[in-house]
Design a protein around this motif. Structure first.
Motif, mmCIF file in Angstrom:
data_model
loop_
_atom_site.group_PDB
_atom_site.id
_atom_site.type_symbol
_atom_site.label_atom_id
_atom_site.label_comp_id
_atom_site.label_asym_id
_atom_site.label_seq_id
_atom_site.Cartn_x
_atom_site.Cartn_y
_atom_site.Cartn_z
ATOM 1 N N VAL A 182 -38.599 -1.320 -9.420
ATOM 2 C CA VAL A 182 -37.933 -2.575 -9.785
ATOM 3 C C VAL A 182 -36.431 -2.357 -9.901
ATOM 4 N N ARG A 183 -36.029 -1.289 -10.599
ATOM 5 C CA ARG A 183 -34.604 -1.033 -10.832
ATOM 6 C C ARG A 183 -33.837 -0.763 -9.541
ATOM 7 N N ILE A 184 -34.486 -0.140 -8.571
ATOM 8 C CA ILE A 184 -33.809 0.175 -7.305
ATOM 9 C C ILE A 184 -34.084 -0.894 -6.251
ATOM 10 N N GLY A 185 -35.296 -1.445 -6.239
ATOM 11 C CA GLY A 185 -35.694 -2.371 -5.185
ATOM 12 C C GLY A 185 -34.948 -3.688 -5.187
ATOM 13 N N VAL A 186 -34.708 -4.257 -6.362
ATOM 14 C CA VAL A 186 -34.044 -5.566 -6.402
ATOM 15 C C VAL A 186 -32.588 -5.459 -5.912
ATOM 16 N N PRO A 187 -31.787 -4.484 -6.376
ATOM 17 C CA PRO A 187 -30.441 -4.366 -5.802
ATOM 18 C C PRO A 187 -30.462 -3.974 -4.317
ATOM 19 N N LEU A 188 -31.440 -3.150 -3.928
ATOM 20 C CA LEU A 188 -31.561 -2.764 -2.525
ATOM 21 C C LEU A 188 -31.834 -3.981 -1.651
ATOM 22 N N SER A 189 -32.601 -4.919 -2.157
ATOM 23 C CA SER A 189 -32.899 -6.119 -1.371
ATOM 24 C C SER A 189 -31.633 -6.927 -1.100
ATOM 25 N N ALA A 190 -30.689 -6.924 -2.030
ATOM 26 C CA ALA A 190 -29.418 -7.618 -1.790
ATOM 27 C C ALA A 190 -28.692 -6.987 -0.615
ATOM 28 N N ILE A 191 -28.722 -5.677 -0.543
ATOM 29 C CA ILE A 191 -28.060 -4.974 0.556
ATOM 30 C C ILE A 191 -28.769 -5.257 1.874
ATOM 31 N N LEU A 192 -30.094 -5.179 1.871
ATOM 32 C CA LEU A 192 -30.855 -5.373 3.110
ATOM 33 C C LEU A 192 -30.733 -6.795 3.642
ATOM 34 N N ILE A 193 -30.844 -7.769 2.768
ATOM 35 C CA ILE A 193 -30.775 -9.160 3.211
ATOM 36 C C ILE A 193 -29.389 -9.465 3.771
ATOM 37 N N SER A 194 -28.358 -9.043 3.072
ATOM 38 C CA SER A 194 -26.998 -9.282 3.567
ATOM 39 C C SER A 194 -26.754 -8.542 4.872
ATOM 40 N N ALA A 195 -27.227 -7.300 4.954
ATOM 41 C CA ALA A 195 -27.061 -6.535 6.192
ATOM 42 C C ALA A 195 -27.758 -7.224 7.355
ATOM 43 N N GLY A 196 -28.907 -7.811 7.096
ATOM 44 C CA GLY A 196 -29.609 -8.539 8.152
ATOM 45 C C GLY A 196 -28.789 -9.706 8.675
ATOM 46 N N PHE A 197 -28.147 -10.439 7.770
ATOM 47 C CA PHE A 197 -27.298 -11.545 8.209
ATOM 48 C C PHE A 197 -26.076 -11.038 8.973
ATOM 49 N N PHE A 198 -25.445 -9.992 8.467
ATOM 50 C CA PHE A 198 -24.210 -9.502 9.093
ATOM 51 C C PHE A 198 -24.461 -8.807 10.430
ATOM 52 N N PHE A 199 -25.441 -7.889 10.454
ATOM 53 C CA PHE A 199 -25.666 -7.098 11.666
ATOM 54 C C PHE A 199 -26.325 -7.879 12.795
ATOM 55 N N SER A 200 -26.974 -8.982 12.470
ATOM 56 C CA SER A 200 -27.663 -9.723 13.531
ATOM 57 C C SER A 200 -26.711 -10.544 14.402
ATOM 58 N N VAL A 201 -25.484 -10.706 13.972
ATOM 59 C CA VAL A 201 -24.503 -11.445 14.785
ATOM 60 C C VAL A 201 -23.204 -10.645 14.936
ATOM 61 N N LEU A 202 -23.319 -9.331 15.119
ATOM 62 C CA LEU A 202 -22.127 -8.498 15.237
ATOM 63 C C LEU A 202 -21.245 -8.828 16.440
ATOM 64 N N PRO A 203 -21.810 -9.009 17.639
ATOM 65 C CA PRO A 203 -20.920 -9.327 18.761
ATOM 66 C C PRO A 203 -20.217 -10.675 18.554
ATOM 67 N N ARG A 204 -18.950 -10.727 18.896
ATOM 68 C CA ARG A 204 -18.187 -11.969 18.699
ATOM 69 C C ARG A 204 -18.753 -13.138 19.496
ATOM 70 N N THR A 205 -19.434 -12.850 20.576
ATOM 71 C CA THR A 205 -19.956 -13.913 21.441
ATOM 72 C C THR A 205 -21.448 -14.165 21.233
ATOM 73 N N ALA A 206 -21.977 -13.770 20.092
ATOM 74 C CA ALA A 206 -23.418 -13.919 19.833
ATOM 75 C C ALA A 206 -23.803 -15.396 19.838
ATOM 76 N N THR A 207 -24.866 -15.703 20.570
ATOM 77 C CA THR A 207 -25.373 -17.071 20.606
ATOM 78 C C THR A 207 -26.698 -17.196 19.870
ATOM 79 N N GLN A 208 -27.318 -16.054 19.562
ATOM 80 C CA GLN A 208 -28.534 -16.037 18.764
ATOM 81 C C GLN A 208 -28.586 -14.718 18.006
ATOM 82 N N ALA A 209 -29.396 -14.690 16.976
ATOM 83 C CA ALA A 209 -29.494 -13.497 16.140
ATOM 84 C C ALA A 209 -30.225 -12.381 16.879
ATOM 85 N N SER A 210 -29.810 -11.138 16.615
ATOM 86 C CA SER A 210 -30.462 -9.991 17.238
ATOM 87 C C SER A 210 -31.660 -9.547 16.404
ATOM 88 N N GLU A 211 -32.243 -8.416 16.800
ATOM 89 C CA GLU A 211 -33.420 -7.898 16.094
ATOM 90 C C GLU A 211 -33.098 -7.453 14.677
#
Length: 103
Positions: A44-73
């Motif tokens: 619980v102590r590690i998982g909840v803060p880790l989820s903030a990192i993972l969820i945000s990373a998913g949003f950020f890394f899925s549209v890294l290319p400037r010309t992204a038209t859809q989210a990546s894997e």
């Protein structure tokens, strides 16, 4: 930004990070009162803060290319983070509902 998809994903990444970090701080305080085995308490102590990192990373890394038209894997990080968040919060809730046993 000229790419509305990137703008929306970056906005969502920052918003989710802020809200989940605040939730994780509340969970840290509540974890002191939870009746859980030590490994689950650490999850619980590690998982909840880790989820903030993972969820945000998913949003950020899925549209890294400037010309992204859809989210990546990388959008799968959002689902992994959401699963960890759900399991962590539910585990904490169960631990808070349990009564301490006197030894």
């Amino acid at each position: 930004m000229e790419n509305p998809l990137r703008q929306n994903f970056f906005r969502a990444g920052h918003a989710h990070a802020g809200v989940i970090v605040i939730l994780s701080l509340v969970c840290q305080i509540l974890a002191d009162a939870a009746v859980l085995p030590t490994p689950l308490l650490w999850f619980v102590r590690i998982g909840v803060p880790l989820s903030a990192i993972l969820i945000s990373a998913g949003f950020f890394f899925s549209v890294l290319p400037r010309t992204a038209t859809q989210a990546s894997e990388a959008v799968s990080l959002i689902y992994v983070g959401a699963l960890i968040l759900a399991v962590g919060v539910i585990t904490l809730g169960i631990g808070l509902l349990r009564t301490p046993t006197s030894a």
